[in-house]
Design a protein around this motif. Structure first.
Motif, PDB file in Angstrom:
ATOM      1  N   ALA A  70      53.611   5.991 -41.525  1.00 12.90           N
ATOM      2  CA  ALA A  70      53.623   5.995 -42.941  1.00 12.90           C
ATOM      3  C   ALA A  70      54.104   7.368 -43.794  1.00 12.90           C
ATOM      4  O   ALA A  70      55.442   6.651 -44.778  1.00 12.90           O
ATOM      5  CB  ALA A  70      52.037   5.679 -43.424  1.00 12.90           C
ATOM      6  N   VAL A  71      54.445   8.358 -43.697  1.00  9.37           N
ATOM      7  CA  VAL A  71      55.171   9.107 -44.317  1.00  9.37           C
ATOM      8  C   VAL A  71      56.041   8.900 -43.675  1.00  9.37           C
ATOM      9  O   VAL A  71      57.056   9.193 -44.910  1.00  9.37           O
ATOM     10  CB  VAL A  71      54.233  10.576 -44.088  1.00  9.37           C
ATOM     11  CG1 VAL A  71      55.346  12.154 -44.609  1.00  9.37           C
ATOM     12  CG2 VAL A  71      53.415  10.825 -44.272  1.00  9.37           C
ATOM     13  N   ASN A  72      56.860   9.284 -42.742  1.00 10.87           N
ATOM     14  CA  ASN A  72      57.856   9.300 -42.142  1.00 10.87           C
ATOM     15  C   ASN A  72      58.714   7.838 -42.635  1.00 10.87           C
ATOM     16  O   ASN A  72      60.119   7.874 -43.182  1.00 10.87           O
ATOM     17  CB  ASN A  72      58.174   8.975 -40.773  1.00 10.87           C
ATOM     18  CG  ASN A  72      58.134  10.440 -39.761  1.00 10.87           C
ATOM     19  OD1 ASN A  72      58.627  11.858 -40.579  1.00 10.87           O
ATOM     20  ND2 ASN A  72      56.602  11.012 -39.567  1.00 10.87           N
ATOM     21  N   ALA A  73      58.222   6.552 -42.413  1.00 14.52           N
ATOM     22  CA  ALA A  73      58.946   5.408 -43.420  1.00 14.52           C
ATOM     23  C   ALA A  73      59.076   5.519 -44.841  1.00 14.52           C
ATOM     24  O   ALA A  73      60.357   5.068 -45.292  1.00 14.52           O
ATOM     25  CB  ALA A  73      57.913   4.309 -42.860  1.00 14.52           C
ATOM     26  N   ALA A  74      58.036   6.106 -45.181  1.00 14.41           N
ATOM     27  CA  ALA A  74      58.552   6.542 -46.896  1.00 14.41           C
ATOM     28  C   ALA A  74      59.691   7.740 -47.239  1.00 14.41           C
ATOM     29  O   ALA A  74      60.288   7.412 -48.406  1.00 14.41           O
ATOM     30  CB  ALA A  74      56.825   7.287 -48.038  1.00 14.41           C
ATOM     31  N   LEU A  82      51.243   5.121 -51.584  1.00 11.95           N
ATOM     32  CA  LEU A  82      50.470   4.294 -51.857  1.00 11.95           C
ATOM     33  C   LEU A  82      49.681   4.634 -50.878  1.00 11.95           C
ATOM     34  O   LEU A  82      49.235   4.060 -50.072  1.00 11.95           O
ATOM     35  CB  LEU A  82      50.763   3.379 -52.417  1.00 11.95           C
ATOM     36  CG  LEU A  82      49.567   2.589 -53.247  1.00 11.95           C
ATOM     37  CD1 LEU A  82      49.052   3.765 -54.602  1.00 11.95           C
ATOM     38  CD2 LEU A  82      50.123   1.424 -53.338  1.00 11.95           C
ATOM     39  N   LEU A  83      48.799   5.787 -51.321  1.00  5.94           N
ATOM     40  CA  LEU A  83      47.133   6.213 -50.688  1.00  5.94           C
ATOM     41  C   LEU A  83      46.324   5.371 -51.947  1.00  5.94           C
ATOM     42  O   LEU A  83      46.405   5.860 -52.281  1.00  5.94           O
ATOM     43  CB  LEU A  83      47.536   7.751 -49.971  1.00  5.94           C
ATOM     44  CG  LEU A  83      48.596   8.094 -49.388  1.00  5.94           C
ATOM     45  CD1 LEU A  83      48.176   9.770 -49.046  1.00  5.94           C
ATOM     46  CD2 LEU A  83      48.332   7.398 -47.524  1.00  5.94           C
ATOM     47  N   THR A  84      45.442   4.783 -50.584  1.00 11.46           N
ATOM     48  CA  THR A  84      44.156   4.364 -51.100  1.00 11.46           C
ATOM     49  C   THR A  84      43.064   4.326 -50.341  1.00 11.46           C
ATOM     50  O   THR A  84      43.362   4.897 -48.997  1.00 11.46           O
ATOM     51  CB  THR A  84      43.959   2.787 -51.310  1.00 11.46           C
ATOM     52  OG1 THR A  84      44.455   2.071 -49.953  1.00 11.46           O
ATOM     53  CG2 THR A  84      45.852   1.982 -52.171  1.00 11.46           C
ATOM     54  N   CYS A 255      56.418  -0.126 -53.130  1.00 14.39           N
ATOM     55  CA  CYS A 255      55.762   1.035 -52.734  1.00 14.39           C
ATOM     56  C   CYS A 255      55.133   0.846 -50.967  1.00 14.39           C
ATOM     57  O   CYS A 255      55.317  -0.262 -50.695  1.00 14.39           O
ATOM     58  CB  CYS A 255      54.099   1.621 -53.015  1.00 14.39           C
ATOM     59  SG  CYS A 255      54.616   1.883 -54.954  1.00 14.39           S
ATOM     60  N   LEU A 256      54.831   1.662 -50.258  1.00 15.89           N
ATOM     61  CA  LEU A 256      54.593   2.094 -48.614  1.00 15.89           C
ATOM     62  C   LEU A 256      53.279   2.440 -49.265  1.00 15.89           C
ATOM     63  O   LEU A 256      52.968   3.398 -49.268  1.00 15.89           O
ATOM     64  CB  LEU A 256      54.616   2.242 -47.810  1.00 15.89           C
ATOM     65  CG  LEU A 256      56.477   2.002 -47.651  1.00 15.89           C
ATOM     66  CD1 LEU A 256      57.238   3.202 -47.059  1.00 15.89           C
ATOM     67  CD2 LEU A 256      56.743   0.878 -46.443  1.00 15.89           C
ATOM     68  N   ARG A 257      52.026   1.338 -48.762  1.00 16.10           N
ATOM     69  CA  ARG A 257      50.678   1.032 -48.553  1.00 16.10           C
ATOM     70  C   ARG A 257      50.350   1.483 -47.694  1.00 16.10           C
ATOM     71  O   ARG A 257      50.694   0.968 -46.786  1.00 16.10           O
ATOM     72  CB  ARG A 257      49.609  -0.160 -49.823  1.00 16.10           C
ATOM     73  CG  ARG A 257      48.668   0.177 -49.705  1.00 16.10           C
ATOM     74  CD  ARG A 257      47.893  -0.754 -50.691  1.00 16.10           C
ATOM     75  NE  ARG A 257      46.544  -0.513 -50.484  1.00 16.10           N
ATOM     76  CZ  ARG A 257      45.749  -1.522 -51.491  1.00 16.10           C
ATOM     77  NH1 ARG A 257      45.861  -2.024 -52.362  1.00 16.10           N
ATOM     78  NH2 ARG A 257      44.302  -1.406 -51.177  1.00 16.10           N
ATOM     79  N   TYR A 258      48.995   2.989 -47.554  1.00 18.20           N
ATOM     80  CA  TYR A 258      48.421   3.052 -46.374  1.00 18.20           C
ATOM     81  C   TYR A 258      46.891   3.561 -46.814  1.00 18.20           C
ATOM     82  O   TYR A 258      46.794   3.776 -47.610  1.00 18.20           O
ATOM     83  CB  TYR A 258      49.324   4.371 -45.469  1.00 18.20           C
ATOM     84  CG  TYR A 258      48.746   4.893 -44.631  1.00 18.20           C
ATOM     85  CD1 TYR A 258      48.870   4.395 -43.490  1.00 18.20           C
ATOM     86  CD2 TYR A 258      46.947   5.407 -44.392  1.00 18.20           C
ATOM     87  CE1 TYR A 258      48.266   4.489 -42.220  1.00 18.20           C
ATOM     88  CE2 TYR A 258      46.632   5.569 -43.206  1.00 18.20           C
ATOM     89  CZ  TYR A 258      47.076   5.341 -42.151  1.00 18.20           C
ATOM     90  OH  TYR A 258      46.355   5.337 -41.119  1.00 18.20           O
ATOM     91  N   ASP A 259      45.872   2.581 -46.162  1.00 21.65           N
ATOM     92  CA  ASP A 259      44.554   2.905 -46.619  1.00 21.65           C
ATOM     93  C   ASP A 259      44.360   3.786 -45.842  1.00 21.65           C
ATOM     94  O   ASP A 259      43.957   3.684 -44.186  1.00 21.65           O
ATOM     95  CB  ASP A 259      43.178   1.557 -46.455  1.00 21.65           C
ATOM     96  CG  ASP A 259      44.801   0.664 -47.210  1.00 21.65           C
ATOM     97  OD1 ASP A 259      44.893   0.820 -47.888  1.00 21.65           O
ATOM     98  OD2 ASP A 259      44.581  -0.516 -46.858  1.00 21.65           O
ATOM     99  N   ILE A 260      43.296   5.155 -46.036  1.00 15.32           N
ATOM    100  CA  ILE A 260      42.877   6.185 -45.330  1.00 15.32           C
ATOM    101  C   ILE A 260      41.543   5.637 -45.595  1.00 15.32           C
ATOM    102  O   ILE A 260      40.482   5.437 -46.219  1.00 15.32           O
ATOM    103  CB  ILE A 260      43.451   7.371 -46.216  1.00 15.32           C
ATOM    104  CG1 ILE A 260      44.825   7.326 -45.288  1.00 15.32           C
ATOM    105  CG2 ILE A 260      42.278   8.412 -45.266  1.00 15.32           C
ATOM    106  CD1 ILE A 260      44.948   8.876 -47.304  1.00 15.32           C
TER     107      ILE A 260
END
Length: 338
Positions: A70-74, A82-84, A255-260
């Motif tokens: 996700a980091v590299n895609a952003a 967007l980290l949730t 945004c690119l969203r990633y759920d941690i």
């Protein structure tokens, strides 16, 4: 018997997530055609912020493969990440890890509250201070070089500083955006799409004052010409949310969203080793098991586990009954409040 070689990261990765600094940001390709932010020649000289990236937080952060993707895609798409997730899962720390590994300087931190506006992130203008100086000058009490310089009364905010034209991107942390006023996410859309903004107070200056040095959020000074700030390299933006509310669709789409997720046993072990050393793993095993059980009953954060291990290593667990009382205090579930 030789150990097998560590697997090589995918060729498209700029950020590897291993906490080892490198110069991979130089391999960042040009932005896609629908994100043409870089215009003209890149800046030649970049001022060095007075403080380096947060070495401690950046070095010990433990990241999984999906988050590195996700980091590299952003980074490649020039989109905010967007980290949730629940509090204490490391959302904010990721920004420091990326800045440290890629050598992008200290993180520009923008904490958001219910009163935060877009202007707060872009810049602040001390109109009262400038008026006071003008009154002193008229009274003959203010002298010296720089008198009347409007740049001394302007300070770029974290977002405004991140958008200054640089050859390398800066890292911007927009912390807890879900606490903001309902309008702020939509107000950010244009800035994130265009990578630019206007300092209105500089548009009224005479032609001989086209370029004005202004202070930045990291203690430096940067020239602003014709009141326009436009980035050359789009910043790496990390936006965190504790999921207290949903964001407008137009904002979420950009945004690119990633759920941690809450860390499991393997990641918890890696976190403990990174912070307290490998020798702490064996003696911490019972506490890790108890912590995982607490996770299933409610929201507890990793720093609560680390605090418990630190106290146990100091001898606070010698009295079993008192130790259990102390653990209940340390591991009070976050959603229950005080």
């Amino acid at each position: 018997m030789t150990e097998p070689a560590a697997p090589q990261p995918p060729a498209w990765w700029i950020y590897r997530g291993d906490g080892v600094p490198h110069n991979g940001i130089e391999r960042l390709p040009d932005p896609p055609s629908w994100r043409p932010l870089q215009q003209g020649m890149p800046p030649q000289d970049e001022p060095v912020p007075p403080q380096p990236a947060d070495t401690r937080r950046g070095r010990v952060f433990q990241v999984d493969h999906g988050l590195v993707d996700a980091v590299n895609a952003a980074l490649l798409l020039r989109r905010p990440l967007l980290l949730t997730g629940r509090p204490g899962t490391g959302k904010s720390t990721l920004a420091h890890a990326v800045a440290y590994e890629l050598g992008l300087g200290p993180v520009l931190h923008w904490p958001v509250t219910s009163r935060t506006t877009l202007r707060d992130g872009l810049y602040a203008y001390d109109a009262i201070g400038r008026l006071h100086e003008a009154n002193l000058r008229r009274a003959g009490l203010e002298t010296g070089e720089g008198t009347g310089d409007i740049g001394r009364f302007l300070r770029l905010g974290p977002l405004g500083t991140a958008l200054l034209p640089r050859r390398r991107p800066r890292v911007l942390l927009v912390d807890e955006l879900d606490k903001s006023d309902i309008d702020l996410p939509n107000d950010l859309l244009t800035v994130f799409e265009e990578g630019r903004f206007t300092v209105e107070e500089l548009l009224r200056l005479p032609p001989e004052q086209r370029t004005v040095p202004v202070r930045t959020a990291d203690g430096l000074s940067a020239p602003v010409t014709d009141g326009e700030v436009e980035c050359w390299a789009f910043p790496f933006v990390v936006i965190t949310s504790n999921e207290e509310r949903e964001f407008p669709a137009a904002f979420a789409r950009r945004c690119l969203r990633y759920d941690i997720e809450q860390p499991g046993p393997d990641r918890l072990a890696a976190i403990v080793a990174a912070h307290l050393g490998a020798d702490a793993l064996e003696e911490a095993a019972p506490l890790v098991e108890a912590f995982l059980a607490e996770q299933s009953n409610g929201s507890v954060a990793v720093d609560q586990l680390l605090s418990a291990i630190q106290l146990a290593r100091a001898g606070a667990d010698e009295d079993p009954e008192q130790w259990q009382d102390l653990l209940r205090t340390l591991w009070r579930h976050l959603e229950t409040g005080p």
